[in-house]
Design an enzyme around this catalytic site. Structure first.
Site, PDB file in Angstrom:
ATOM      1  N   HIS A   5       5.046   0.397  -0.291  1.00 21.41           N
ATOM      2  CA  HIS A   5       5.749  -0.594   0.531  1.00 21.41           C
ATOM      3  C   HIS A   5       4.696  -1.648   0.882  1.00 21.41           C
ATOM      4  O   HIS A   5       3.747  -1.805   0.120  1.00 21.41           O
ATOM      5  CB  HIS A   5       6.362   0.084   1.764  1.00 21.41           C
ATOM      6  CG  HIS A   5       5.373   0.722   2.661  1.00 21.41           C
ATOM      7  ND1 HIS A   5       4.708   1.890   2.347  1.00 21.41           N
ATOM      8  CD2 HIS A   5       4.868   0.342   3.860  1.00 21.41           C
ATOM      9  CE1 HIS A   5       3.871   2.202   3.315  1.00 21.41           C
ATOM     10  NE2 HIS A   5       3.949   1.272   4.239  1.00 21.41           N
ATOM     11  N   ASP A  49      -5.304 -10.246  -0.234  1.00 22.17           N
ATOM     12  CA  ASP A  49      -4.031 -10.941  -0.023  1.00 22.17           C
ATOM     13  C   ASP A  49      -3.156 -10.925  -1.280  1.00 22.17           C
ATOM     14  O   ASP A  49      -3.606 -11.250  -2.379  1.00 22.17           O
ATOM     15  CB  ASP A  49      -4.297 -12.396   0.375  1.00 22.17           C
ATOM     16  CG  ASP A  49      -3.005 -13.120   0.755  1.00 22.17           C
ATOM     17  OD1 ASP A  49      -2.101 -12.484   1.311  1.00 22.17           O
ATOM     18  OD2 ASP A  49      -2.913 -14.329   0.480  1.00 22.17           O
ATOM     19  N   HIS A  50      -1.898 -10.557  -1.090  1.00 30.45           N
ATOM     20  CA  HIS A  50      -0.930 -10.467  -2.184  1.00 30.45           C
ATOM     21  C   HIS A  50      -1.408  -9.494  -3.266  1.00 30.45           C
ATOM     22  O   HIS A  50      -1.195  -9.711  -4.456  1.00 30.45           O
ATOM     23  CB  HIS A  50      -0.601 -11.856  -2.764  1.00 30.45           C
ATOM     24  CG  HIS A  50       0.381 -12.605  -1.905  1.00 30.45           C
ATOM     25  ND1 HIS A  50       0.023 -13.170  -0.714  1.00 30.45           N
ATOM     26  CD2 HIS A  50       1.719 -12.854  -2.052  1.00 30.45           C
ATOM     27  CE1 HIS A  50       1.093 -13.747  -0.167  1.00 30.45           C
ATOM     28  NE2 HIS A  50       2.122 -13.566  -0.943  1.00 30.45           N
ATOM     29  N   CYS A  93       5.750   6.405   4.925  1.00 33.34           N
ATOM     30  CA  CYS A  93       4.618   5.639   4.377  1.00 33.34           C
ATOM     31  C   CYS A  93       4.098   6.254   3.088  1.00 33.34           C
ATOM     32  O   CYS A  93       3.242   5.677   2.417  1.00 33.34           O
ATOM     33  CB  CYS A  93       3.479   5.565   5.382  1.00 33.34           C
ATOM     34  SG  CYS A  93       3.966   4.795   6.925  1.00 33.34           S
ATOM     35  N   HIS A 149       2.982  -4.815   4.003  1.00 36.61           N
ATOM     36  CA  HIS A 149       2.902  -5.370   5.352  1.00 36.61           C
ATOM     37  C   HIS A 149       2.355  -6.791   5.343  1.00 36.61           C
ATOM     38  O   HIS A 149       1.654  -7.198   4.418  1.00 36.61           O
ATOM     39  CB  HIS A 149       1.973  -4.514   6.230  1.00 36.61           C
ATOM     40  CG  HIS A 149       2.458  -3.120   6.439  1.00 36.61           C
ATOM     41  ND1 HIS A 149       3.556  -2.831   7.197  1.00 36.61           N
ATOM     42  CD2 HIS A 149       2.016  -1.929   5.960  1.00 36.61           C
ATOM     43  CE1 HIS A 149       3.760  -1.517   7.196  1.00 36.61           C
ATOM     44  NE2 HIS A 149       2.840  -0.948   6.442  1.00 36.61           N
ATOM     45  N   HIS A 204       0.843  -1.193   0.000  1.00 37.06           N
ATOM     46  CA  HIS A 204       0.000   0.000   0.000  1.00 37.06           C
ATOM     47  C   HIS A 204       0.888   1.257   0.000  1.00 37.06           C
ATOM     48  O   HIS A 204       2.103   1.183   0.155  1.00 37.06           O
ATOM     49  CB  HIS A 204      -0.988   0.023   1.176  1.00 37.06           C
ATOM     50  CG  HIS A 204      -0.430   0.397   2.512  1.00 37.06           C
ATOM     51  ND1 HIS A 204      -1.214   0.854   3.533  1.00 37.06           N
ATOM     52  CD2 HIS A 204       0.832   0.374   2.998  1.00 37.06           C
ATOM     53  CE1 HIS A 204      -0.474   1.084   4.591  1.00 37.06           C
ATOM     54  NE2 HIS A 204       0.767   0.819   4.304  1.00 37.06           N
ATOM     55  N   GLU A 207      -1.015  -3.955  11.681  1.00 39.96           N
ATOM     56  CA  GLU A 207      -0.248  -3.619  10.490  1.00 39.96           C
ATOM     57  C   GLU A 207       1.207  -4.032  10.673  1.00 39.96           C
ATOM     58  O   GLU A 207       1.868  -4.476   9.746  1.00 39.96           O
ATOM     59  CB  GLU A 207      -0.333  -2.105  10.271  1.00 39.96           C
ATOM     60  CG  GLU A 207       0.210  -1.650   8.942  1.00 39.96           C
ATOM     61  CD  GLU A 207       0.268  -0.132   8.854  1.00 39.96           C
ATOM     62  OE1 GLU A 207      -0.434   0.422   8.011  1.00 39.96           O
ATOM     63  OE2 GLU A 207       1.027   0.508   9.629  1.00 39.96           O
TER      64      GLU A 207
END
Lengths: 148, 148, 148, 148, 148, 148
Positions: free
Chosen positions: C39, C79-80, C33, C41, C14, C130
């Site tokens: 980047h 996810d991913h 951020c 998480h 994100h 996070e």
């Protein structure tokens, strides 16, 4: 042997994709990790050094020196970055946990062993966890090293 | 050396009891683990493989292949089972963490090294935690192996 | 009151960036951020439901039903993935942990309470971590709800 | 090789300070760990033993014997104590994690290997974590040992 | 309600001892925690704030502001210190986890709610873990607060 | 409000099976948890008490008293046992985490509140984790209690 390990954390985005392969091959090999827009992880890095204990300090290694090296060589360039796009050495290399571990090991080894500390402190191992279920350990080949 | 470790979990019941010993001896040796009706654990299994990094993929091992082998050889027969009663190899062997680790190592080694992957990927270590406070590590004797 | 919590994990990329602000304001508010390339998480999601215990099953909620809903509503789309680019609802909303928690709560609430299960099972809380150091909890306002 | 590891915890106070150095040198080397009034930690100790598996019990080591030794040699003298003031061997030695690890290794090795168990059970490693981010591992030099 | 929690760590020494009681009473009440030379812990502090989500930032609270407050009010005075001897407010109050939690809550509340942030961000809860097995949670009495 | 939580662990076997249902229904409802020979878990129990802080001790509750109660009421009858066969109250009740939590809450509440401590210490919550991914929380209905 005494080993000192220190744990660091960084968050980064990446995409597993090899430009030399077709889209189809990339999807087959990397699955959802090949998502074109990328994804990311909270990486947990464990850096292990070894050496003799300094009889004056009772320590293998000055931790503030180690922290400074890891911050400069790994955390600043990798943390809150996109590994494929922001880190030069992964522009044309796939940022798998294996490749990241070796890259980090080499970055740290050069600095640690070229410090005057180099005679006393050696980098023994880097362990990099990508998720709660996966990690890679990269070790110096002690036995080979000893023969030389 | 590069080592890749992947973590799996399974829940199972067991009882530590050796049929060749008296009830009294079993209680003395195994204590509360000898409870006749059994008890159980959330086992955490770490499987470590080693090998050269495939220059095309940047990976030591195809994780979906590894997952399939561990699921077939360990998770399906062991998860949510009673190890003494449901798993053939522990019908007459005591399911201590030591014996479980060796059994799992052998089950995985056979499949991993008979895959065509066998030349590249080797099983290096199995680590099995029975509780938060106890774990067993079983390793191949690398040095012996190398001499042959 | 009985609450049942189940933990899920997803990895996503994100970038914290509000299009309505200047680059300078974005950097000041979001710091690292706001990195343009993003980047990512390893998110840990805890979903808590509440309700009466079914006297036949002894359970508040059928876990396979809950898993199916969370997989469909959250894990498959998130996810991913890159949350800003791949998830429609964050194309123009900043994917902070706060906003993600509310979005996930609403996605799950709609499905859970429109299931025929809805009379018995209620979504009580979503907790989204996070990093190892940060998490957000979003709760239904129980007291308000009870007054109606 | 089979290794059995058991985890113990103890809480202790300490101060890093070498009487042979000046106040200024102590502050430079140990930083906030040199605070004159001391501070403290929740130490996590992992004790690893190795040996052949007893064919009767299926175990490397009787855990209640190991617990008794660790309790007597480490937990009783160290837990809820001030390491500098209450533990004789650190009255004039700096209680760094490195020095603590070696001390604990030697205390346990003497007892474990002088037990009649000594032929079968050997102490392989002690790992002592001082914080969530730091740990020291002290290992017997296996290869040297084998040559003798 | 949206709650944001952030985790901090500090290491400190302490001794549980009430000057108003006899030695015998202190030993009976506090057991090994009454050791005259003290001991110590790795404390884990979770600070939970609540408030409305700022529609511009998508956040309840500016984390760098929160970090600065916690560092100034808690980490600087408590970390690597002896709580009984180095922290004024525990010179004559017993530094139990309960008393520490309330002290930390009050220190943070004053600063957080006197920030201009005070109208939007409220301190909801402090959770302080002394060991892996013990923690104390101190919460604002929401209902009472709302009535006023 | 001040809450004190203490964590305990026990290992037990169980089988989810309702005698009043057919084999087919049991398999459909409980899936692999219905395995006829049973399986088991490492349960993690968190017991939370609340009350006023004793001004003399600075504590909500004497931990050795709490430990003695939990040991007697929960750990001795449940640890290293088969819940269905060894624990009277689950001979004809399904040992789901929900039912276990309520049973443990009631066992502890009776003893805690009938201690002379009862006026000061109240049991606020029991949280029982069955696996790393599942836990149940059972709370006293504070608001109802307050109205009486």
């Amino acid at each position: 042997m005494v080993y000192l390990t220190r744990r660091y954390r960084f968050c980064a985005g990446h995409r597993l994709h090899n430009e030399a392969l077709t889209s189809e091959e990339n999807r087959r090999i990397y699955g959802k990790c090949n998502n074109p827009q990328g994804h990311g992880h909270n990486y947990v890095l464990e850096v292990t050094v070894t050496g003799t204990i300094d009889p004056t300090t009772g320590m293998v290694c000055d931790l503030s020196m180690l922290d400074a090296i890891v911050t400069k060589e790994v955390l600043e360039p990798f943390d809150h970055k996109n590994l494929n796009l922001d880190v030069e050495s992964f522009r044309h290399r796939v940022p798998t946990t294996e490749n990241l571990s070796i890259e980090i090991f080499e970055l740290l080894r050069k600095r640690l062993e070229g410090q005057g500390n180099g005679e006393r402190v050696r980098l023994a191992r880097v362990r990099l966890a990508e998720t709660e279920a996966n990690f890679v350990t990269y070790e110096r080949e002690e036995n080979l090293a000893k023969r030389i």
